[in-house]
Scaffold this motif. Sequence first.
Motif, PDB file in Angstrom:
ATOM      1  N   GLU A 199      23.044  -0.149   3.886  1.00  0.00           N
ATOM      2  CA  GLU A 199      22.680   1.237   3.594  1.00  0.00           C
ATOM      3  C   GLU A 199      22.480   1.953   4.934  1.00  0.00           C
ATOM      4  OE1 GLU A 199      21.073   2.608   0.332  1.00  0.00           O
ATOM      5  OE2 GLU A 199      22.347   1.080  -0.568  1.00  0.00           O
ATOM      6  N   VAL A 200      22.655   3.271   4.935  1.00  0.00           N
ATOM      7  CA  VAL A 200      22.412   4.052   6.150  1.00  0.00           C
ATOM      8  C   VAL A 200      21.064   4.769   5.993  1.00  0.00           C
ATOM      9  CG1 VAL A 200      23.227   5.994   7.555  1.00  0.00           C
ATOM     10  CG2 VAL A 200      24.857   4.327   6.675  1.00  0.00           C
ATOM     11  N   ASP A 201      20.084   4.390   6.813  1.00  0.00           N
ATOM     12  CA  ASP A 201      18.787   5.063   6.740  1.00  0.00           C
ATOM     13  C   ASP A 201      18.792   6.286   7.671  1.00  0.00           C
ATOM     14  OD1 ASP A 201      18.262   4.163   9.339  1.00  0.00           O
ATOM     15  OD2 ASP A 201      17.167   2.400   8.635  1.00  0.00           O
TER      16      ASP A 201
ATOM     17  N   ASP B 166      25.436   1.039  10.329  1.00  0.00           N
ATOM     18  CA  ASP B 166      24.426   0.188   9.719  1.00  0.00           C
ATOM     19  C   ASP B 166      23.939  -0.864  10.712  1.00  0.00           C
ATOM     20  OD1 ASP B 166      22.784  -1.059   7.929  1.00  0.00           O
ATOM     21  OD2 ASP B 166      24.406  -2.107   6.893  1.00  0.00           O
TER      22      ASP B 166
ATOM     23  N   ASN C 199      21.028  -2.234  11.242  1.00  0.00           N
ATOM     24  CA  ASN C 199      20.162  -3.313  10.771  1.00  0.00           C
ATOM     25  C   ASN C 199      20.811  -4.156   9.667  1.00  0.00           C
ATOM     26  OD1 ASN C 199      19.930  -1.624   8.589  1.00  0.00           O
ATOM     27  ND2 ASN C 199      17.705  -1.429   8.662  1.00  0.00           N
TER      28      ASN C 199
ATOM     29  N   ASP D 136      21.678  -3.763   6.492  1.00  0.00           N
ATOM     30  CA  ASP D 136      21.224  -3.862   5.100  1.00  0.00           C
ATOM     31  C   ASP D 136      22.187  -3.202   4.110  1.00  0.00           C
ATOM     32  OD1 ASP D 136      20.748  -1.206   5.656  1.00  0.00           O
ATOM     33  OD2 ASP D 136      18.632  -1.228   5.090  1.00  0.00           O
TER      34      ASP D 136
ATOM     35  N   GLU E  18      19.665   5.702  11.345  1.00  0.00           N
ATOM     36  CA  GLU E  18      21.082   5.413  11.550  1.00  0.00           C
ATOM     37  C   GLU E  18      21.915   6.692  11.388  1.00  0.00           C
ATOM     38  OE1 GLU E  18      20.615   0.780  10.029  1.00  0.00           O
ATOM     39  OE2 GLU E  18      21.275   2.299   8.638  1.00  0.00           O
TER      40      GLU E  18
HETATM   41 CA   LIG Z   1      20.933   0.164   7.550  1.00  0.00          CA
END
Ligand SMILES: [Ca+2]
Length: 108
Positions: A76-78, A70, A72, A74, A81
């Motif tokens: 969550e894993v986008d 993660d 950035n 946040d 990532e």
């Molecule tokens: Ca993230």
Amino acid sequence: MSLPDPENASTLENAMQLMIQTFHKYSGNEGDKYTLSKAELKEMLTTELGQYLGHAKDKEAVDKVMRELDSNGDGEVDFTEFIILVGALTVACNDFFLEFNEKPAKKK
Ligand SMILES: [Ca+2]
Ligand SMILES: [Ca+2]
């Protein structure tokens, strides 16, 4: 740019599509459709990467992977990532593959 027709797609193009499809298969289960929550990440790791990350079943390991991925922050894993994880694992596999192939050669 368009998605390649699976009939004509090269192996690499198919592999890319599969990575995209795999991500979305898990990211759509809860919360944001386009990111992996911790629960979705855990499910993905256990189902898809059980052979590489067998220890992902334990909660601390999932927390650790989540913290590392993660970038950035946040929670969550986008997809970006996620692809870094897949890339890093692929590099590790390739290193293993090279090592495996080189060892018998050195004996000669
Ligand atoms: Ca993230
Ligand atoms: Ca989600």
